[in-house]
Design a protein around this motif. Structure first.
Motif, PDB file in Angstrom:
ATOM      1  N   ASN A 140      47.648  42.270  34.921  1.00 14.41           N
ATOM      2  CA  ASN A 140      48.210  43.613  34.901  1.00 14.41           C
ATOM      3  C   ASN A 140      47.378  44.479  33.975  1.00 14.41           C
ATOM      4  N   SER A 141      47.193  45.698  34.400  1.00 15.92           N
ATOM      5  CA  SER A 141      46.406  46.662  33.650  1.00 15.92           C
ATOM      6  C   SER A 141      46.922  48.045  33.980  1.00 15.92           C
ATOM      7  N   VAL A 142      46.992  48.890  32.987  1.00 17.43           N
ATOM      8  CA  VAL A 142      47.470  50.274  33.112  1.00 17.43           C
ATOM      9  C   VAL A 142      48.735  50.380  33.978  1.00 17.43           C
ATOM     10  N   GLY A 143      49.656  49.432  33.788  1.00 18.75           N
ATOM     11  CA  GLY A 143      50.939  49.480  34.478  1.00 18.75           C
ATOM     12  C   GLY A 143      50.909  49.076  35.933  1.00 18.75           C
ATOM     13  N   CYS A 144      49.858  48.421  36.381  1.00 17.57           N
ATOM     14  CA  CYS A 144      49.740  47.990  37.785  1.00 17.57           C
ATOM     15  C   CYS A 144      49.389  46.511  37.858  1.00 17.57           C
ATOM     16  N   LEU A 145      49.801  45.872  38.953  1.00 19.67           N
ATOM     17  CA  LEU A 145      49.334  44.531  39.237  1.00 19.67           C
ATOM     18  C   LEU A 145      47.941  44.672  39.821  1.00 19.67           C
ATOM     19  N   CYS A 146      46.992  43.917  39.289  1.00 19.63           N
ATOM     20  CA  CYS A 146      45.589  44.018  39.717  1.00 19.63           C
ATOM     21  C   CYS A 146      45.111  42.685  40.271  1.00 19.63           C
ATOM     22  N   TYR A 147      44.157  42.780  41.173  1.00 19.94           N
ATOM     23  CA  TYR A 147      43.540  41.606  41.785  1.00 19.94           C
ATOM     24  C   TYR A 147      42.032  41.754  41.636  1.00 19.94           C
ATOM     25  N   PHE A 148      41.387  40.733  41.088  1.00 14.48           N
ATOM     26  CA  PHE A 148      39.937  40.722  40.896  1.00 14.48           C
ATOM     27  C   PHE A 148      39.332  39.713  41.848  1.00 14.48           C
ATOM     28  N   SER A 149      38.243  40.114  42.509  1.00 11.93           N
ATOM     29  CA  SER A 149      37.498  39.165  43.336  1.00 11.93           C
ATOM     30  C   SER A 149      36.009  39.443  43.181  1.00 11.93           C
ATOM     31  N   GLY A 150      35.237  38.423  43.348  1.00 10.94           N
ATOM     32  CA  GLY A 150      33.783  38.548  43.244  1.00 10.94           C
ATOM     33  C   GLY A 150      33.120  37.805  44.382  1.00 10.94           C
ATOM     34  N   ASN A 151      31.848  38.119  44.601  1.00 20.83           N
ATOM     35  CA  ASN A 151      31.109  37.375  45.613  1.00 20.83           C
ATOM     36  C   ASN A 151      29.762  36.948  45.055  1.00 20.83           C
ATOM     37  N   ASP A 152      28.940  36.364  45.893  1.00 19.86           N
ATOM     38  CA  ASP A 152      27.677  35.792  45.438  1.00 19.86           C
ATOM     39  C   ASP A 152      26.587  36.822  45.175  1.00 19.86           C
ATOM     40  N   ASN A 153      26.801  38.067  45.520  1.00 15.12           N
ATOM     41  CA  ASN A 153      25.765  39.095  45.356  1.00 15.12           C
ATOM     42  C   ASN A 153      25.993  39.966  44.132  1.00 15.12           C
ATOM     43  N   ASN A 154      26.664  39.434  43.120  1.00 13.07           N
ATOM     44  CA  ASN A 154      26.973  40.181  41.891  1.00 13.07           C
ATOM     45  C   ASN A 154      27.754  41.456  42.175  1.00 13.07           C
ATOM     46  N   LYS A 155      28.582  41.425  43.208  1.00 11.60           N
ATOM     47  CA  LYS A 155      29.488  42.532  43.512  1.00 11.60           C
ATOM     48  C   LYS A 155      30.889  42.081  43.178  1.00 11.60           C
ATOM     49  N   LEU A 156      31.567  42.897  42.392  1.00 12.35           N
ATOM     50  CA  LEU A 156      32.910  42.582  41.956  1.00 12.35           C
ATOM     51  C   LEU A 156      33.847  43.676  42.443  1.00 12.35           C
ATOM     52  N   SER A 157      35.058  43.305  42.804  1.00 12.81           N
ATOM     53  CA  SER A 157      36.036  44.277  43.287  1.00 12.81           C
ATOM     54  C   SER A 157      37.315  44.155  42.477  1.00 12.81           C
ATOM     55  N   VAL A 158      37.914  45.308  42.158  1.00 12.40           N
ATOM     56  CA  VAL A 158      39.209  45.344  41.491  1.00 12.40           C
ATOM     57  C   VAL A 158      40.144  46.163  42.369  1.00 12.40           C
ATOM     58  N   TRP A 159      41.245  45.539  42.757  1.00  7.11           N
ATOM     59  CA  TRP A 159      42.257  46.154  43.614  1.00  7.11           C
ATOM     60  C   TRP A 159      43.528  46.344  42.798  1.00  7.11           C
ATOM     61  N   MET A 160      44.284  47.389  43.082  1.00  6.30           N
ATOM     62  CA  MET A 160      45.579  47.612  42.438  1.00  6.30           C
ATOM     63  C   MET A 160      46.650  47.693  43.511  1.00  6.30           C
ATOM     64  N   LEU A 161      47.801  47.077  43.226  1.00  5.74           N
ATOM     65  CA  LEU A 161      48.887  47.016  44.203  1.00  5.74           C
ATOM     66  C   LEU A 161      49.789  48.231  44.036  1.00  5.74           C
ATOM     67  N   GLU A 162      49.927  48.988  45.112  1.00  3.72           N
ATOM     68  CA  GLU A 162      50.867  50.107  45.142  1.00  3.72           C
ATOM     69  C   GLU A 162      52.082  49.646  45.921  1.00  3.72           C
TER      70      GLU A 162
END
Length: 156
Positions: free
Chosen positions: A44-66
């Motif tokens: 959880n961050s800034v009052g939201c549930l967050c999901y972190f995922s990464g892949n093999d190309n040094n790309k990272l994604s952060v999703w927030m649940l609305e």
């Protein structure tokens, strides 16, 4: 897994999060925005549930649940590229609870990534002269730049 708003959230590989309301013990599935891989994390961050995922190309994604009335939707908040770094290994460590910031272990260094400013900063180095040290655990309180002092414990 993470606790957020009276619910326990558990990544159920590869496609969903199980949401367990701890007071009523009701269980609900929330589809993930993309298949979970090894290294996927909830927090959880800034009052939201967050999901972190990464892949093999040094790309990272952060999703927030609305959430609405019984509806849940993941919104991609940040797509992070670490191509500017000479990166060998990346390990997600934590979400900052109050800021749009994540902490990563990158090649033996603790780094913070400020998602709102898209700025990466070294917080601590676990290599070099600290070879006899190891990462015990990260607990983020109201943050200070001295967090690395709390993270290292010399082997006995």
């Amino acid at each position: 897994m993470t606790y957020f708003n009276g619910n326990l959230h558990i990544v159920s590989y590869p496609h969903c999060v199980l949401r367990i309301h701890l007071e009523t013990m009701q269980c609900q599935q929330v589809e993930l925005p993309e298949p979970a891989k090894n290294g996927a994390h909830l927090g959880n961050s800034v009052g939201c549930l967050c999901y972190f995922s990464g892949n093999d190309n040094n790309k990272l994604s952060v999703w927030m649940l609305e959430s609405g009335s019984n509806t849940y939707k993941w919104v991609l908040k940040h797509n992070i590229s670490l191509k500017s770094l000479t990166v060998g290994s990346i390990r997600f460590l934590a979400f900052h609870p109050e800021l749009e910031m994540i902490y990563l272990l990158v090649n033996g260094k603790l780094v913070s990534y400020d998602m709102s400013n898209k700025r990466i900063e070294e917080v601590g180095d676990f290599g070099g002269e600290k070879e006899r040290c190891y990462l015990v655990q990260i607990w983020l309180f109201q943050f200070s730049n001295c967090v690395s002092d709390c993270l290292l414990k010399e082997k006995l």
